[in-house]
Scaffold this active site. Structure first.
Site, PDB file in Angstrom:
ATOM      1  CD  GLU A  44      -1.585  -2.457   1.522  1.00 12.14           C
ATOM      2  OE1 GLU A  44      -0.481  -2.583   2.088  1.00 12.14           O
ATOM      3  OE2 GLU A  44      -2.330  -3.425   1.269  1.00 12.14           O
ATOM      4  CG  HIS A  56     -11.408  -6.375   6.194  1.00 14.02           C
ATOM      5  ND1 HIS A  56     -10.484  -6.728   7.123  1.00 14.02           N
ATOM      6  CD2 HIS A  56     -11.008  -6.948   5.040  1.00 14.02           C
ATOM      7  CE1 HIS A  56      -9.564  -7.503   6.556  1.00 14.02           C
ATOM      8  NE2 HIS A  56      -9.863  -7.651   5.301  1.00 14.02           N
TER       9      HIS A  56
END
Lengths: 325, 342
Positions: free
Chosen positions: A60, A129
């Site tokens: 990321e 999440h």
């Protein structure tokens, strides 16, 4: 006019912008061949090729840092971070570099990039999440933070974000990715960044929300009608920069406000909005402002998620509390 | 310590049966969120964990169930954790990606690559507090492209720490093929940081056991870290319920749900042009055909089957063992379910 859900509306925005501007490059984990974990970039690699829709490693920091280099060189990257919790490793790139380029170069360099992030809870996914990190981002100077609340809004706001000369983090409430279908026109329309939306006019209490919480507030407004309470609903749309005028104009009219967000309470964006109201509309206030928020804990698993997330019931209680002060 | 294939097979079988039970719970809707199982990587876990002893630590990824089970954690606690019960391993708060056991010095993280730094911290502490103890980090090939994992391999090398880095390489980074997003060779990468790299067939539990044994012995005796690169196949893909895999396994059950709406949409007169719809149909067919060739459905890659083939020379003992493990697991399940939610 096609009725689209938010996933389709975002896909359409990307598709149309990529057709118009070949500097736009999508990059992220599984975005190409697979079409994205939520299928937001479905079909785009097939249409625009591997050079313009790029599958990246699970890295990321690298994705966001690369996007910055691309933006400075002259491209218009749209990076996807697969889940909200995976954005945290990128905070170094975002806070230390991306948000500071314009200021550091006295405007000689801008950093026109978009980071799209499926965001927030409500889909029974575990922590990493289901997170709502918008306050951390709003606290970071130099970046814009946009959170759409409907498919129509998502398309218009994303187009503006892509065309914006500055870095935009575009948080997509995954809970309403497929929950709402509405008319979304093909072709050009934009929604300006930094402008809130007056979703519903009302005279009694101002409710301020964004993203998936707008729908919860509207459901609460329906219930409150039965008690003859008239809720004014503001969808902030862009939380940074924030449309302070829209908030103060409304609060000066109603004299009462409730702020709803699913992020944890402490130092959440609600606190900032209360401070702004105190600064700009204190003498209009008829009651202390209420906050309906998540709690100061990591996002809980399925069984406690409905306790954690604000719902119409909690919003109704808060509005009635403000009304009865 | 000499190789005991019987006990390694027992560990693998227990893990497989436990994970099959987890899959049933998940399909029944008793466990929320996505589910990442370790079915297919049991030989790697067993071959490493069998060497661990008191004071050794484990840093696990989002597929931590089998490592914990093989390390000796009570399967009842694991299952009750996954079901979200308060008397689960982590009070029902962790879920399957965040399993911890203080007693076994084990921590997991759902963040890909986070195992590296944790294992380095474990190893540094072991050097001070329990010389001779080691730390292991389990992660996939996708994690190898995360900066923090590369940083931690360098740290272990620079500080000569007792770490065994175990790369469970299934060739996939979530749903993207690793080779498309990975530069160079993973073993070479570790060597470049000064860490010896060992390649091993991750489906062969004896080979993993031998290789891990040498690496762990070397770490215990102060020779520093090793990178164990073991290839494997995850039979469920990245997460349970992966649609293409499901379809290939049970075509008669799964196909109608896919083909009926597809055919209807193809026949529908509105919408996209006919050639575009034809392209869509072709894309789906191509995906199905690719899945038919997918190694993830070939049981020849199953480490349990491979171990079992060797053990079949003593069929009576094998059957007795399997019966016993199955009975044990069924007792576990009845305990888990009898307790009800707490």
């Amino acid at each position: 006019m096609p009725k689209l859900n938010m996933v389709e509306a975002i896909n359409l925005a990307l598709r149309e912008e990529m057709e118009k501007d070949d500097r736009i490059i999508i990059l992220g984990e599984d975005v190409g061949r697979e079409g994205g974990v939520f299928r937001v970039t479905d079909g785009l690699q097939a249409k625009f090729g591997e050079q313009r829709v790029v599958d990246t490693p699970l890295a990321e920091t690298g994705i966001v840092g690369t996007a910055m280099g691309m933006a400075l060189y002259g491209l218009r990257p749209v990076a996807e971070i697969q889940f909200d919790g995976f954005l945290y490793p990128c905070l170094d790139q975002i806070t230390n570099h991306i948000g500071r380029i314009r200021n550091r170069s006295r405007g000689r360099f801008t950093c026109p990039l978009v980071i799209r992030v499926p965001y927030g809870g409500g889909i029974h996914a575990p922590e990493h999440h289901s997170e709502s990190p918008e306050a951390i981002l709003a606290h970071t100077p130099g970046i814009k933070v946009v959170i759409p609340s409907t498919p129509f809004e998502a398309k218009g706001l994303l187009v503006s974000s892509i065309r914006d000369p500055d870095p935009v983090i575009f948080l997509e409430p995954k809970r309403i990715y497929r929950a709402i279908r509405e008319d979304v026109p093909e072709g050009d329309y934009t929604i300006p960044l930094g402008k809130a939306r007056l979703v519903q006019e009302g005279k009694d209490v101002t409710a301020i929300a964004w993203g998936a919480m707008v729908r919860e507030v509207l459901n609460a407004a329906e219930e409150l009608k039965r008690d003859k309470i008239d809720l004014e609903v503001i969808d902030l749309r862009t939380i940074s920069p924030m449309d302070v005028d829209a908030i103060t104009t409304s609060v000066k009219k109603t004299g009462k406000a409730v702020i709803v967000h699913e992020a944890p309470r402490t130092c959440g964006l609600g606190a900032e909005i209360i401070a702004l109201i105190n600064e700009k509309a204190f003498l209009s206030l008829q009651a202390p402002i209420e906050r309906v928020t998540g709690f100061d804990v990591p996002v809980p698993l399925l069984k406690s998620e409905h306790y954690y997330l604000p719902n119409p019931k909690r919003i109704v209680v808060a509005v009635k509390k403000v009304m009865s002060f | 310590m000499s190789l005991d294939l019987w006990s390694l097979y027992t560990l693998m079988l227990k893990s497989r049966l436990l994970e099959e039970a987890i899959a049933r719970f998940w399909y029944d809707g008793l466990i929320s969120g996505e589910m990442h199982l370790g079915t297919g990587e049991e030989a790697i876990i067993a071959g490493v964990v069998a060497h661990l002893r008191d004071g050794d630590a484990m840093a696990l990824d989002h597929r931590g169930t089998s490592a914990l089970l093989m390390r000796g954690v009570d399967p009842v606690l694991i299952l009750r954790e996954l079901l979200g019960y308060e008397d689960g391993l982590c009070g029902g708060r962790g879920g399957h990606m965040h399993l911890f056991s203080k007693e076994h010095l084990t921590a997991s993280s759902g963040i890909v690559g986070a195992e590296g730094p944790t294992a380095v911290g474990f190893a540094l502490s072991a050097q001070y507090l329990r010389p001779g103890a080691i730390a292991t980090a389990f992660f996939g090939d996708g994690a190898m492209n995360q900066g923090m994992l590369m940083e931690s391999i360098n740290l272990a090398s620079a500080w000569n720490l007792p770490v065994l880095f175990v790369c469970k390489d299934d060739g996939w980074a979530i749903t993207t093929q690793s080779k498309q997003v990975t530069g160079g060779d993973l073993g070479e990468r570790a060597r470049g940081l000064g860490v010896p790299a060992v390649e091993v067939d991750g489906g062969d539990v004896s080979a993993v056991w031998e290789a891990a044994g040498r690496a762990i012995e070397s770490a215990r005796s102060g020779q520093g870290p090793t990178f164990l690169h073991a290839r494997c196949v995850h039979f469920e893909g990245h997460f349970l319920g992966f649609q293409l895999i499901r379809m290939v396994r049970a075509p008669f059950r799964e196909m109608p749900g896919i083909t009926i709406p597809l055919t209807l949409s193809f026949l529908h007169s509105g919408g996209a042009a006919l050639h575009e719809r034809l392209e869509g149909l072709k894309a789906v067919l191509a995906a199905v055909l690719a899945t038919l060739r997918d190694p993830r459905r070939d049981s020849a890659n199953d480490p349990l089957r491979r171990a079992r083939t060797t053990l079949q020379s003593d069929t009576a003992r094998l059957e007795e063992l399997e019966e016993q493990v199955e009975k044990e697991l069924s007792n576990v399940l009845s305990t888990v379910l009898a307790g009800g939610p707490s």
